[in-house]
Design a protein around this motif. Structure first.
Motif, short mmCIF file in Angstrom:
data_model
loop_
_atom_site.label_atom_id
_atom_site.label_comp_id
_atom_site.label_asym_id
_atom_site.label_seq_id
_atom_site.Cartn_x
_atom_site.Cartn_y
_atom_site.Cartn_z
N ARG A 187 15.70 14.37 -6.26
CA ARG A 187 15.14 13.04 -5.99
C ARG A 187 14.49 12.99 -4.60
NH1 ARG A 187 15.74 8.00 -8.07
NH2 ARG A 187 15.58 6.23 -6.66
N LEU A 188 15.19 13.54 -3.62
CA LEU A 188 14.64 13.50 -2.26
C LEU A 188 13.35 14.31 -2.16
CD1 LEU A 188 17.80 13.76 0.04
CD2 LEU A 188 16.41 11.73 -0.44
N ASP A 189 13.29 15.43 -2.88
CA ASP A 189 12.05 16.22 -2.84
C ASP A 189 10.86 15.40 -3.33
OD1 ASP A 189 13.28 18.40 -1.77
OD2 ASP A 189 13.09 19.69 -3.54
N ARG A 190 11.07 14.66 -4.38
CA ARG A 190 9.96 13.87 -4.92
C ARG A 190 9.59 12.73 -3.98
NH1 ARG A 190 8.85 15.20 -10.15
NH2 ARG A 190 7.69 13.28 -10.45
N ILE A 191 10.58 12.09 -3.42
CA ILE A 191 10.31 10.98 -2.51
C ILE A 191 9.63 11.49 -1.24
CG2 ILE A 191 11.47 9.31 -1.00
CD1 ILE A 191 13.48 8.88 -3.32
N GLN A 220 6.03 12.23 -1.82
CA GLN A 220 5.20 11.04 -1.95
C GLN A 220 5.03 10.27 -0.64
OE1 GLN A 220 6.45 7.70 -4.60
NE2 GLN A 220 4.46 8.03 -5.54
N ASN A 221 5.94 10.47 0.29
CA ASN A 221 5.92 9.66 1.52
C ASN A 221 5.74 10.52 2.77
OD1 ASN A 221 6.63 6.71 0.62
ND2 ASN A 221 7.99 8.05 -0.54
N ARG A 222 4.94 11.56 2.68
CA ARG A 222 4.73 12.45 3.82
C ARG A 222 4.16 11.68 5.01
NH1 ARG A 222 4.32 17.93 2.71
NH2 ARG A 222 4.41 18.14 4.98
N GLN A 223 3.35 10.67 4.70
CA GLN A 223 2.74 9.89 5.78
C GLN A 223 3.81 9.27 6.68
OE1 GLN A 223 2.48 6.46 6.57
NE2 GLN A 223 0.93 6.85 8.15
N LYS A 250 9.52 18.62 7.93
CA LYS A 250 8.48 19.63 7.70
C LYS A 250 8.59 20.28 6.33
CE LYS A 250 7.28 19.43 12.14
NZ LYS A 250 6.25 18.44 12.50
N ARG A 251 9.80 20.32 5.78
CA ARG A 251 10.01 21.08 4.55
C ARG A 251 10.65 20.19 3.49
NH1 ARG A 251 13.68 25.67 5.39
NH2 ARG A 251 14.58 24.58 7.17
N ASN A 257 0.80 -1.23 0.00
CA ASN A 257 0.00 0.00 0.00
C ASN A 257 0.83 1.27 0.00
OD1 ASN A 257 -2.55 -1.29 -0.02
ND2 ASN A 257 -2.23 -1.83 2.14
N ALA A 258 2.13 1.14 -0.17
CA ALA A 258 2.97 2.35 -0.23
C ALA A 258 2.59 3.14 -1.49
CB ALA A 258 4.44 1.96 -0.27
N PRO A 259 2.69 4.46 -1.40
CA PRO A 259 2.27 5.27 -2.55
C PRO A 259 2.94 4.87 -3.86
CG PRO A 259 2.69 6.68 -0.65
CD PRO A 259 3.10 5.28 -0.26
N ILE A 260 4.23 4.51 -3.80
CA ILE A 260 4.92 4.20 -5.05
C ILE A 260 4.34 2.96 -5.73
CG2 ILE A 260 6.71 2.74 -4.00
CD1 ILE A 260 8.68 3.75 -6.04
N SER A 261 3.83 2.02 -4.93
CA SER A 261 3.54 0.69 -5.48
C SER A 261 2.33 0.68 -6.41
CB SER A 261 3.32 -0.31 -4.34
OG SER A 261 4.46 -0.33 -3.52
N ALA A 262 1.39 1.56 -6.18
CA ALA A 262 0.20 1.56 -7.03
C ALA A 262 -0.43 2.94 -7.02
CB ALA A 262 -0.82 0.54 -6.51
#
Lengths: 356, 369
Positions: B273-277, B280-283, B289-290, A51-56
C-alpha cells in the motif's frame, strides 16, 4: 492489468456536487436561507484535496470545476468506458463532517434528492447510495426509510471514521433501518475528523492520511464484529469502499487469535471472525493495494478462503490506474466474473431484481 | 494461556523443545517500587511518586480503562512460590521460564517504566531508575538476560541523554519505547532519539501499548479490551507509515527498528500500500528517495508474539516469505497471559537454517551478540 468484462457492475464511483449552489433547490427554505445568509462554504472534505493526484485522474479532470461533476463525461468515461451494466454512485460531499446534526440531516436529504433528480433520472445505468447523517442515527434511519422507497437507491453510505467506532450501539438504528429495507451498508474511506486519523496522532503528510485509511477499515471491522452487529442483524451486509483489501486476511487472523483468548468478553461473537466476514463483509477492488506480482496476488487471494468477498469498482474519477485497466493481473477469468457480476448481484438484492 | 491452535498444535514436532531460543520480549517487574526503584530516584521524585502517583494520559490511577483478560495480564502459573508478582523474581523466572525453554538470550522489556508519564521530568527520572534497576536486579545477576534502555520518549532531548548515558554498556542491547506515542513517531520531536540510537549502535524497539492520549482507532474509543489489543497492530502500521514517509530511514540509514508485540502479518500489505501511495505522491515526499517497501525490508524487524494463526499454515508461510525469515524474532511475552510457547506455535514448514534463525540466530545477528 486487464479491462473488466463487458457488463460489469461498478460498485463505487463518485459524482461530484459541483458547488453548494447546486443543492439550494433541494434544501428547504430555512436551510436555503442559512446557506446564503451565513455564507456556508463548500463541504469538500480534506480527504480529497482538489488537485491531489488521488482526487482526479488527469484525463478525467475538466478544465473548470470538479472531476465527476458532469454526467456527459461520467457517462462516456466511466459507463461507456468500462461498458458497465450498473454503477453505484457514492457521493462524497462532506455532510458527515458537520457538527450540527440538523444541518447534516438537511444536507443529507438535499444530496439524496439531488442525486435522484440530476443523475438517476437522467441515466438508467446509475444507482446510488443513500447519504445519511450519522451525527444523529435516528435521523439517519428516517432518511433511509424515506429514500428506500426509490428502488434505485441500493445501499446506505457512511464514512469509515466517525465520532465513535461504527460497531457502537449508538449506530444500530442505522443498521436496523438498512436491514429492514434490504440494503447493505457501504462504508467509504474518509473521516469526520473528530479524532486524528491515526491512533498515534495527526500525521504530517497527506500520504499518511491515505495510508491510515486501511488501518481505519481494520479497526472498524473489529468494532462491527466485536460489538455484535452481525449477530444482531443477521441479514446485514457491509461493503468496504475504497478500503484496499490486501490487509483483510492478516487482520482477521489476529482478531481471531484474540477472540479465541478473550471470547468471554464478547460471547455473542460465536464464530471465528473470518467466518463472520465471509458471510457479511464485501470489499471493492480499487484502490488496489495488493502485491505487484501476479503470483503473489494469487497467494493472497487464497488467504481469503472465499471467492465471494471482492466487488468490482472503478472508483471513477479517482486516480489509481491508467486507461480501463481496473482489474489487477493475477485474477483468474472465473474470479473476474465473480467480482464483476455474481458478487455485486448477490450483495445488492435490488440490482438482482432489476436484472431479472 | 497456553496457545490453542485448532487442529494444529499436535502437528508441531516436540523436537522444537531442544532448540536454544532467544526470547525477545520478557517483562520484568519490581516486587516493590519503594524497595527496588526508590534507591535510584532522588528524594524529589520519591516524594512526587508518593504524592501524585504515576499520572498517564488515561482515566484511572491504578490501571487501564480496558480490564485485562487476567489479573495484571499475567499467566496464572507465573506467580512465585511465595506469591511474588509475575516476572518479579529472578530465581523463579529461571526455573519457570529460562531453563525449561532453554532461553539463551532473554530481552527485558520493562513496562511500568515511567514511559508516557504526563510530567516529562518525572518520566526521565523514572526511566533512568528503571534502567539502573535492570542492571542491579537482573542483568548483573543473569548473563542470559539483557536490558532495554527505557526512554522518556515524549521528550526527544531527554531520551537522547539517556541513550548516551547507556551507550557502550553491555547490560543493554536496545533502546525501548511504546507504540502509542502522542504524535506519529516519524515526527521531528522524536528525531533526537534516532540520532542517539544510530550513534550508540542500539536498535530501537517499539512495544505495543502506550499513553499518547488519542483513541486507538481513527474513529474514536472502542468498547472492548479485545479491540484495544488487536488495535496495537493498526498503531504499528501508522507508526511505520510515519517513519518511512517522514524519511527517517533516509536520514538515519543505520537505524534498526523492532516492532514488538504488535503482530507482523500486516507488514506485507502495508508495504504494498505504501509503495503505491508513495508513487502517487512523490511531489509531497521528495525526501523519500526509494519505495517504502525497501526501507521496511532493510530497517524493520518484528517479534512474533502473539503469533498469527491462520487455519492453514501454508498461508503463514507466504507471509514469512514476503517479510523475510531473517526479519522475524521469536518472543514469548513471559509472564503474560497471551504467552507463545516455542514448542507449540504453528510455525510454517521451514528449513533447519530458517528455524534456527527464527528462534535464535536472527536475534543474535540483529543485536550483534
Amino acid at each position: 492489468m486487464p479491462y473488466p468484462p463487458v457488463g460489469a457492475i461498478d460498485c463505487d464511483l463518485h459524482p461530484a456536487v459541483p458547488s453548494i449552489k447546486a443543492l439550494l433547490p433541494y434544501l428547504d427554505d430555512h436551510w436555503r436561507d442559512m446557506v446564503i445568509q451565513r455564507g456556508v462554504h463548500e463541504l469538500d472534505s480534506i480527504s480529497y484535496p482538489k488537485n491531489a493526484p488521488i482526487s482526479a485522474r488527469p484525463d478525467w479532470k475538466p478544465e473548470v470545476g470538479k472531476a465527476g461533476q458532469d454526467l456527459v463525461r461520467l457517462r462516456k468515461e466511466a459507463l461507456d468506458g468500462f461498458g458497465t451494466k450498473f454503477a453505484i454512485c457514492n457521493c462524497l460531499y462532506g455532510v458527515q463532517l458537520l457538527y450540527t446534526e440538523d444541518m447534516a440531516y438537511a444536507f443529507a436529504r438535499a444530496v439524496n434528492d439531488w442525486i435522484a433528480t440530476e443523475w438517476l433520472d437522467k441515466e438508467p445505468r446509475l444507482r446510488a447510495s443513500i447519504v445519511v447523517s450519522p451525527q444523529n442515527p435516528d435521523y439517519a434511519a428516517a432518511e433511509i426509510d424515506r429514500m428506500a422507497v426509490d428502488k434505485r437507491f441500493v445501499q446506505v453510505l457512511m464514512l469509515v471514521m466517525d465520532e465513535m467506532p461504527l460497531g457502537r450501539r449508538r449506530y444500530w438504528p442505522i443498521y436496523r433501518a438498512a436491514e429492514r429495507n434490504g440494503l447493505p451498508v457501504g462504508i467509504h474511506a474518509g473521516s469526520a475528523y473528530r479524532h486524528p486519523v491515526t491512533s498515534v496522532g495527526w500525521p504530517t503528510y497527506y500520504a499518511e492520511d491515505s495510508a491510515a485509511q486501511s488501518q481505519a477499515f481494520q479497526t472498524t471491522l473489529t468494532s462491527l464484529i466485536t460489538e455484535g452487529v452481525f449477530a444482531e442483524f443477521p441479514e446485514l451486509k457491509v461493503v468496504l469502499l475504497e478500503s484496499g483489501f490486501a490487509w483483510l486476511p492478516a487482520h482477521l487472523w489476529r482478531l481471531g487469535k484474540f477472540w479465541r483468548g478473550l471470547r468471554m468478553e464478547t460471547p455473542w461473537v460465536d464464530r471465528h471472525p473470518l467466518e463472520i466476514a465471509k458471510d457479511h463483509v464485501r470489499l471493492t477492488i480499487q484502490p488496489y493495494d495488493a502485491p505487484p506480482r501476479p503470483d503473489d496476488l494469487e497467494k493472497l487471494i487464497e488467504h481469503f478462503d472465499s471467492d465471494e468477498m471482492l466487488l468490482f469498482s472503478s472508483d471513477y474519477p479517482h486516480w489509481h490506474y491508467e486507461g480501463n485497466n481496473a482489474i489487477p493481473d493475477g485474477i483468474s477469468r472465473a474470479l473476474q466474473n465473480k467480482i464483476c457480476y455474481d458478487n455485486p448481484l448477490a450483495t445488492y438484492p435490488r440490482l438482482k431484481e432489476a436484472v431479472t | 494461556m497456553t496457545v490453542e491452535t485448532i487442529g494444529q498444535a499436535s502437528a508441531t514436532k516436540p523436537a522444537n523443545q531442544k532448540l536454544a531460543i532467544a526470547d525477545c520480549d520478557i517483562h520484568p517487574s519490581p516486587k516493590s517500587v519503594e524497595r527496588e526503584i526508590f534507591p535510584y530516584l532522588s528524594k524529589r521524585w520519591q516524594d512526587h511518586y508518593q504524592t501524585y502517583g504515576m499520572l498517564l494520559r488515561q482515566p484511572y490511577q491504578a490501571g487501564p480503562a480496558y480490564p485485562k483478560g487476567q489479573p495484571d495480564a499475567a499467566r496464572r502459573d507465573a506467580y512465585g512460590p511465595n506469591g511474588e508478582k509475575p516476572g518479579s523474581d529472578l530465581e523463579f523466572m529461571r526455573k519457570h521460564h529460562l531453563d525449561p525453554y532453554n532461553v539463551q538470550l532473554g530481552v527485558l522489556n520493562p513496562l511500568k517504566s515511567g514511559q508516557g508519564l504526563q510530567n516529562p521530568d518525572f518520566a526521565a527520572a523514572y526511566c533512568k531508575a528503571i534502567n539502573d534497576w535492570q542492571i542491579a536486579e537482573w542483568t548483573s545477576k543473569e548473563a542470559r538476560l539483557k536490558g532495554s534502555v527505557c526512554l522518556p520518549y515524549e521528550d526527544g532531548f531527554l531520551s537522547a541523554q539517556e541513550i548516551e548515558r547507556r551507550a557502550g554498556d553491555t547490560n543493554f542491547i536496545q533502546a525501548f519505547m511504546l507504540i502509542r506515542t502522542s504524535e506519529p513517531m516519524g515526527n521531528r520531536r522524536y528525531w533526537p532519539i534516532f540520532s542517539a540510537c544510530q550513534d550508540a549502535n542500539l536498535p530501537l524497539a517499539v512495544h505495543a501499548f502506550g499513553f499518547g492520549g488519542t483513541p486507538v482507532t481513527g474513529g474514536g474509543w472502542p468498547s472492548y479490551y479485545t479491540e484495544d489489543m488487536v488495535g496495537h497492530s493498526q498503531s504499528a502500521q501508522s507508526l511505520v507509515s510515519s517513519m518511512v514517509l517522514e524519511g527517517v530511514f533516509e536520514r538515519w540509514p543505520k537505524l534498526k527498528l523492532i516492532i514488538v508485540e504488535a503482530g507482523f502479518a500486516w507488514a506485507p500489505s502495508l508495504s504494498w500500500r505504501l509503495d503505491r501511495i508513495w508513487a502517487q505522491n512523490r511531489q509531497e515526499l521528495p525526501h523519500v528517495k526509494r519505495p517504502p517497501s525497501e526501507y521496511m525490508a532493510e530497517h524493520i524487524w518484528y517479534t512474533t508474539q502473539p503469533f498469527e494463526e491462520p487455519d492453514r499454515r501454508g498461508h503463514l508461510k507466504d507471509v514469512f516469505e514476503w517479510i523475510g525469515w531473517d526479519k522475524l524474532l521469536f518472543a514469548t511475552d513471559y509472564p503474560h497471559w497471551d504467552f507463545d510457547d516455542p514448542t507449540r506455535i504453528p510455525l510454517p514448514r521451514a528449513t533447519d537454517e530458517q528455524k534456527e534463525g527464527f528462534f535464535l540466530g536472527n536475534a543474535r545477528s540483529l543485536y550483534g551478540i
